[in-house]
Enzyme design. Structure first.
Site, PDB file in Angstrom:
ATOM      1  N   SER A 224      -5.642  -4.403   9.233  1.00 38.63           N
ATOM      2  CA  SER A 224      -6.264  -5.612   8.690  1.00 38.63           C
ATOM      3  C   SER A 224      -7.462  -6.054   9.517  1.00 38.63           C
ATOM      4  O   SER A 224      -7.500  -5.860  10.736  1.00 38.63           O
ATOM      5  CB  SER A 224      -5.250  -6.753   8.616  1.00 38.63           C
ATOM      6  OG  SER A 224      -4.280  -6.449   7.654  1.00 38.63           O
TER       7      SER A 224
ATOM      8  N   HIS B  16      -3.977   0.908   6.596  1.00 37.12           N
ATOM      9  CA  HIS B  16      -2.816   0.078   6.962  1.00 37.12           C
ATOM     10  C   HIS B  16      -1.458   0.738   6.718  1.00 37.12           C
ATOM     11  O   HIS B  16      -0.465   0.065   6.416  1.00 37.12           O
ATOM     12  CB  HIS B  16      -2.875  -1.297   6.263  1.00 37.12           C
ATOM     13  CG  HIS B  16      -2.327  -2.388   7.155  1.00 37.12           C
ATOM     14  ND1 HIS B  16      -2.256  -3.712   6.767  1.00 37.12           N
ATOM     15  CD2 HIS B  16      -1.805  -2.334   8.410  1.00 37.12           C
ATOM     16  CE1 HIS B  16      -1.716  -4.421   7.745  1.00 37.12           C
ATOM     17  NE2 HIS B  16      -1.441  -3.602   8.746  1.00 37.12           N
TER      18      HIS B  16
ATOM     19  N   ARG C 237       0.829  -1.211   0.000  1.00 36.78           N
ATOM     20  CA  ARG C 237       0.000   0.000   0.000  1.00 36.78           C
ATOM     21  C   ARG C 237       0.864   1.263   0.000  1.00 36.78           C
ATOM     22  O   ARG C 237       0.545   2.258  -0.655  1.00 36.78           O
ATOM     23  CB  ARG C 237      -0.920  -0.004   1.228  1.00 36.78           C
ATOM     24  CG  ARG C 237      -2.068  -0.955   1.056  1.00 36.78           C
ATOM     25  CD  ARG C 237      -2.557  -1.560   2.351  1.00 36.78           C
ATOM     26  NE  ARG C 237      -3.221  -2.811   2.017  1.00 36.78           N
ATOM     27  CZ  ARG C 237      -4.507  -2.907   1.691  1.00 36.78           C
ATOM     28  NH1 ARG C 237      -5.278  -1.844   1.725  1.00 36.78           N
ATOM     29  NH2 ARG C 237      -5.021  -4.073   1.352  1.00 36.78           N
TER      30      ARG C 237
HETATM   31 MG    MG Z   1      -3.218  -7.972   1.586  1.00 37.02          MG
END
Ligand code: MG
Length: 475
Positions: free
Chosen positions: A170, A147, A92
């Site tokens: 998560s 995240h 990310r």
């Molecule tokens: Mg993942």
């Protein structure tokens, strides 16, 4: 005026001046009115742990994805599109910054992702896509799993997003003590087993988040953001929390899929994509909006039927085999992308950064190394991407390099328990010709010493220019 309001005002002013310069129109009052064909909206829909083989348009035999199939039929499928890491946080961070995780600090050899007890997050010195686009007058929203740090300095609202709604890490974190131990809680998931927060901007608004309705609520939030900002350029980042285990879906999607629970979850995500694209069509924004759909990493195979499938690619999440990092990717931009096209060039989630800069008129930062290659020539059917290589990292360790069709593994580590999951070094490297052998079955190292030599030279050059940033995951 607050500083944030001030910078928004400045951004809108710049946007108005920009549009008046190029279109000889009188500058109007803010917000900047859109000019057709210029500065498109950008939407990135990011699935979590979706495998290369999990969509009907990428070959899944029993998961029904009519909306993604239509998106692909009207847009472009990428068959060699990579995330920058095989797990959530670094992947990310790379999407947001256009930089390898080893450069942006969202990387670690020990802790692979951020946890609820982590103190770190994405460094303030990094420039996110949202920051770059907001400075160009775009409205920005993040809806879903972030995240990149759940403490205030690291949240989306501190990183270029006007608003945030979602689970900050998560959906399998914050497991409560009295939940069934080990895999049992995942095989029969209940909302109460994971005390994950749902946040609006910087505040927790629900805990535990009702994950059964999470995809539905992300979708409603995304649709209302699009409607509210239809008269100005916008950037919507929609990272779904699913199909990361534990798997949840709303009532309407219970037992709809031949693929079982995992299929139900994908079919709800597919419905969500349909809602977003239909909203764009209804609002007359389709021809002025570029939408990417992809995933952060491959399927979590250790969860058996609760994990997805990488199709014909080898292994999955956590590994630097193809199944860990090659993602099913679709780009959609009616009137610009040729319908039903397929791009087989190398591309990466990191390329969204440079692409967004080009489309918004932003200058790329010159004070840092970027790993991002502009995809606009590819999307417009006017040329090729300048990307020649993929560097596969696990933490700070360079595991493999792909150059053209060849991929050399310096170190491999599988996700399978039976294989011991040990890191194994290879000298000479294992060499696969991925365009002939996408499943990485046949080591052709001894037939191509010249390719190995070429890849070794590329590695030397890459590592010489690499100044890894200290890990922010372990703070
Ligand atoms: Mg993942």
């Amino acid at each position: 005026m607050f500083p944030s309001a001030m910078s928004r005002f400045a951004a809108v002013l710049v946007a108005v001046l920009f549009s008046s310069l190029f279109h000889s129109q009188p500058a109007s009052a803010a917000p900047a009115k859109r000019v057709s064909g210029e500065r498109p909206n950008i939407i990135v829909i990011f699935a979590d742990d979706l495998g290369y083989g999990d969509l009907a348009c990428f070959g899944h035999p029993t998961i029904n994805t009519p909306h993604l199939d239509r998106m692909a039929a009207e847009g472009m499928r990428f068959t060699q599109f990579y995330s920058a890491a095989p797990v959530c946080t670094p992947s990310r961070a790379a999407l947001m910054t256009g930089r390898l995780p080893a450069r942006n600090g969202m990387c670690s050899d020990r802790r692979r992702v951020l946890f609820p007890n982590s103190k770190g997050g994405i460094p303030a010195s990094e420039i996110t896509i949202a920051e770059a686009l907001r400075a160009q007058g775009y409205a920005t929203a993040c809806v879903g799993k972030w995240h990149l740090g759940h403490l205030p300095p690291f949240l989306p609202t501190a990183n270029g997003f006007d608003s945030y709604f979602g689970i900050p890490y998560s959906n399998d974190m914050d497991r409560v003590n009295d939940a069934p131990k080990g895999r049992a809680s995942f095989l029969h998931p209940r909302v109460a087993y994971w005390n994950v927060p749902l946040m609006r901007n910087e505040k927790i608004v629900e805990r535990p988040a009702d994950q059964t309705t999470i995809t539905k609520r992300y979708t409603e939030e995304a649709v209302s953001f699009i409607r509210a900002h239809k008269d100005q350029p916008f950037f919507l980042y929609l990272p779904h929390s699913l199909p990361h285990v534990p798997l949840f879906r709303s009532k309407k999607f219970e037992d709809v899929s031949l693929r079982g629970l995992y299929g139900d979850v994908i079919e709800e995500v597919d419905w969500s994509v349909g809602q977003v694209l239909n909203t764009l069509r209804q609002e007359g924004l389709a021809e002025n909006t570029l939408v990417f759909f992809t995933s952060d990493n491959g399927p979590w195979l250790t969860f058996n039927e609760h994990g997805g499938s990488a199709g014909l690619l080898r292994d999955g999440k956590g590994t630097t085999f193809e199944g860990g990092m090659r993602e099913p990717t679709v780009a959609w931009w009616p009137g610009t992308i040729k319908p039903g096209s397929i791009c087989r060039e190398l591309a990466s989630t990191m390329d969204v950064f440079a692409t967004a800069h080009t489309l918004s008129g932003a200058e790329l930062p010159q004070d840092r190394v970027l790993d991002s290659h502009d995809l606009t020539p590819v999307l417009r059917g006017q040329g090729k991407s300048s990307r020649e290589a993929i560097f596969y990292y696990r933490g700070y360790r360079l595991m493999a390099v792909r150059k053209g069709p060849f991929k050399a593994h310096l170190i491999t580590q599988t996700s399978y328990r039976a294989d011991g999951r040990k890191a194994i070094s290879h000298d000479p490297p294992l060499l696969y010709q991925l365009e002939h052998d996408p499943s990485e079955k046949y080591n052709v190292a001894k037939d191509h010493p010249e390719v190995i030599q070429e890849i070794r030279a590329a590695i030397k050059k890459h590592l010489a220019a690499m100044k890894p940033a200290p890990s922010q995951l372990e703070l």
